[in-house]
Design an enzyme around this catalytic site. Structure first.
Site, PDB file in Angstrom:
ATOM      1  N   ASP A  70       0.862  -1.189   0.000  1.00 27.84           N
ATOM      2  CA  ASP A  70       0.000   0.000   0.000  1.00 27.84           C
ATOM      3  C   ASP A  70       0.894   1.234   0.000  1.00 27.84           C
ATOM      4  O   ASP A  70       1.432   1.610   1.044  1.00 27.84           O
ATOM      5  CB  ASP A  70      -0.884   0.028   1.256  1.00 27.84           C
ATOM      6  N   HIS A 189     -11.710  -1.670   9.703  1.00 24.04           N
ATOM      7  CA  HIS A 189     -10.654  -2.422  10.395  1.00 24.04           C
ATOM      8  C   HIS A 189     -11.125  -2.819  11.795  1.00 24.04           C
ATOM      9  O   HIS A 189     -10.706  -3.846  12.333  1.00 24.04           O
ATOM     10  CB  HIS A 189      -9.380  -1.583  10.531  1.00 24.04           C
ATOM     11  N   ASP A 258     -10.605  -7.453   0.815  1.00 27.11           N
ATOM     12  CA  ASP A 258      -9.764  -6.715   1.757  1.00 27.11           C
ATOM     13  C   ASP A 258      -9.269  -7.753   2.769  1.00 27.11           C
ATOM     14  O   ASP A 258      -9.651  -8.934   2.719  1.00 27.11           O
ATOM     15  CB  ASP A 258     -10.568  -5.594   2.418  1.00 27.11           C
TER      16      ASP A 258
END
Length: 320
Positions: A70, A189, A258
């Site tokens: 990322d 998250h 994800d």
């Protein structure tokens, strides 16, 4: 593709540290994953990172090992100073676009080229960027300045420029977070976001950048429940994947989940893997590097479909 071609498993793994352990080497060789994802914990400096990437590519038995990271710019950057350059956030370019969109696109293209060149030097070949989430007044800070704009046209134009800049230097972009994380008020998250936005608004705003960039190779699915469409998490929803992402957005590339260790996705690890893949997601992402978890799921991960691998093969031929 050759009949004898060895197909990798439909998973991307993280690893614990800056060097591969003997156990990790054995497990990864046995599984033969599509690739790996690196984090700040894995990258000390240029020399160490390059050697690690070379080792990761060498331990799989297929010809297109992916090494992802990322490196969006702004606060989401795994390669940090003083060993790597610092790049502006998406919001920086979005603000520029309010004055002059054409100039902002050029800045984004050049910025993505610079990021791509740094990644290529160490052997990383996939960047988990750009973020195509369109911002709302209430968008959670987990997206925040990672979004280019609240204007889907600006997000689309700058997102395309970012992809073009990466591809120009041979780096594969991953669109995030399809079909859109901007309408979420929660951090996926930490908890499961429940989005009440109706399909019409989603279609006219959130989906727009993904529609315009629907020919890109990879997109990462948001860990969100879109209540007006389905009661299941997007990556576990056949309705979201088939009716929305494939038919309405018409995304033609490879879908990756994800991270399955995020708190937004519930159930046992084995259940998560099975549900995600059976819903129509092509690749599972497991980031923690927890070797016990990796061993727990190693025997239930199927190989990537020939269709997906051929898409990757065509992309690599075109851009490398």
């Amino acid at each position: 593709m050759s009949v004898k071609e060895i197909l990798p498993k439909a998973i991307i793994f993280g690893l614990k540290g800056k060097k591969l352990t003997i156990e990790e080497k054995k497990v990864f060789q046995n599984i033969n994953p599509l690739g790996f994802i690196l984090f700040e914990r894995n990258c000390k400096n240029f020399k160490q990172t390059k050697l690690l990437v070379q080792e990761l590519k060498a331990i799989v038995s297929h010809k297109f090992p992916l090494v992802m990271i990322d490196q969006e710019g702004g606060r989401v950057a795994r390669l940090k100073k003083p060993n790597w350059k610092e790049y502006p956030s998406a919001k920086f370019f979005g603000n520029k676009a309010k004055q002059n969109l054409s100039s902002a696109k050029d800045l984004v293209l050049k910025n993505a080229e610079k990021i791509g060149k740094e990644l290529k030097k160490v052997g990383i070949n996939v960047n988990c960027a750009p973020v195509l989430d369109v911002k709302y007044d209430y968008t959670h800070n987990v997206i925040g300045d990672r979004s280019f704009s609240s204007d889907p046209k600006i997000v689309s134009e700058l997102g395309k420029a970012f992809c073009d800049g990466l591809k120009k230097v041979g780096i594969i972009p991953i669109l995030k977070h399809i079909p859109g994380h901007g309408s979420s008020k929660k951090d996926s998250h930490k908890e499961t976001p429940l989005v009440n936005t109706d399909l019409k608004l989603l279609n006219n705003k959130d989906f727009v950048p993904f529609k315009i960039l629907n020919n890109e190779l990879f997109a990462m699915i948001a860990h969100i429940i879109y209540k007006k469409i389905d009661s299941s998490l997007a990556c576990e929803s056949k309705i979201i994947i088939h009716r929305i992402i494939r038919k309405k957005i018409r995304f033609k590339g490879i879908l990756i989940s994800d991270d399955i260790n995020m708190n937004s996705i519930k159930g046992s690890l084995r259940k998560k893997v099975k549900t995600i893949l059976s819903a129509g997601c092509d690749i599972v992402l497991h980031c923690s590097g927890n070797i016990k978890e990796i061993k727990l799921i190693q025997n239930i991960i199927p190989t990537i479909s020939k269709n997906s691998f051929m898409k990757l093969e065509r992309f690599k031929r075109k851009f490398n």
